[in-house]
Enzyme design. Structure first.
Site, PDB file in Angstrom:
ATOM      1  N   SER A 143      54.556  56.259 -24.432  1.00 26.49           N
ATOM      2  CA  SER A 143      55.379  57.040 -25.351  1.00 26.49           C
ATOM      3  C   SER A 143      55.826  58.283 -24.611  1.00 26.49           C
ATOM      4  CB  SER A 143      54.540  57.437 -26.573  1.00 26.49           C
ATOM      5  OG  SER A 143      55.175  58.430 -27.340  1.00 26.49           O
ATOM      6  N   TYR A 156      46.946  60.579 -31.201  1.00 26.97           N
ATOM      7  CA  TYR A 156      48.010  59.779 -30.592  1.00 26.97           C
ATOM      8  C   TYR A 156      48.403  60.343 -29.231  1.00 26.97           C
ATOM      9  CZ  TYR A 156      52.382  57.080 -30.363  1.00 26.97           C
ATOM     10  OH  TYR A 156      53.393  56.223 -29.989  1.00 26.97           O
TER      11      TYR A 156
END
Length: 261
Positions: A143, A156
């Site tokens: 990401s 995350y």
């Protein structure tokens, strides 16, 4: 180098980015091991469509990415079914948005397990098979949050930073085995995961969902556009091809310029 007859395991491939990668690899002739959550009939239909449209074999394994023994069974099942494993795509991921002081500990454990530890277990059990072939590709779907942080996403961000570190370490260990390991680092893609983030961010910030999309979700992406799953899938196919053998341990940004700022 043709991918015809290669065998790819793709975690989290029953929807979103993972399914997009599965479709793209199937079009290149790869046999597939699908994995992920979803309605049984819908998964069966996707598996059947992939097989029939591309003249490949596709199987489904329901391994829970928080269960190392189930991940090992998925790898062993793939080997038993196809006789080899060539490509590992670690795509499974979950998200939960909250200030760190309000983040439930169980959400931290879940996100680290699925977004980071599952990739370790897939590689731990899968890499020996790639080495046995004398060729392999490992692609970790990271990401932009593997490179930069955002508030309210501590687990995350930590997991994706860790996934990038894992990518680099594996790349170095496997470099002489004709196996590469790279991370694709997308910005926001409008997947079911991101739809959930939009709702959660609206609650966490006390603003509307439209404001979240324009000012939070796409606020950091200079293009002000979502990244398309097909773009990520095309990059995954390229990383499996003959012209990518010199790319190893890389973090490939696909974020509309987010991390260029």
């Amino acid at each position: 180098m043709s991918l015809n007859g290669k065998v790819a395991i793709i975690t989290g491939s029953t929807s979103g980015i993972g399914l997009g990668i599965a479709k793209a690899l199937a079009q290149e002739g790869c046999n597939l091991v699908l994995n992920g959550l979803g309605d049984k009939d819908s998964i069966e239909k996707e598996k059947r469509d992939l097989s029939e449209k591309n003249n490949i074999q596709a199987i489904y394994h329901p391994a829970d990415m928080t269960k190392p023994d189930q991940i090992q069974d998925m790898i062993e099942t793939a080997k038993a079914e196809f006789g080899k494993i060539d490509i590992l795509v670690n795509n499974a991921g979950v998200q939960y948005v909250a200030p760190i002081t309000e983040m439930p500990a169980e959400k931290w454990d879940q996100i680290i397990a699925i977004d980071l530890s599952s990739a370790f277990h897939v590689i731990h059990h899968g890499l020996p098979h790639l080495r046995q072939n004398g060729w392999g590709r490992i692609i970790n779907i990271a990401s932009a949050h593997a490179l930069v942080a955002s508030p309210f996403k501590a687990p995350y961000v930590a997991a994706k930073h860790g996934l990038l570190g894992l990518t680099k370490a594996v790349a170095l260990e496997a470099a002489r085995d004709n196996v590469t390991c790279n991370a694709i680092c997308p910005g926001y893609v409008r997947t079911p995961l991101v739809e959930g983030q939009i709702r959660d961010q609206a609650v966490a910030r006390g603003i509307s969902e439209d404001e979240v999309i324009q000012n939070v979700i796409l606020g950091a992406q200079p293009t002000k556009k979502f990244i398309e799953a097909d773009e990520i899938a095309a990059m995954a196919v390229f990383l499996c091809g003959k012209n990518s053998q010199g790319i190893n341990g890389a973090a490939i940004s696909m974020d509309g310029g987010w991390t260029a700022q």
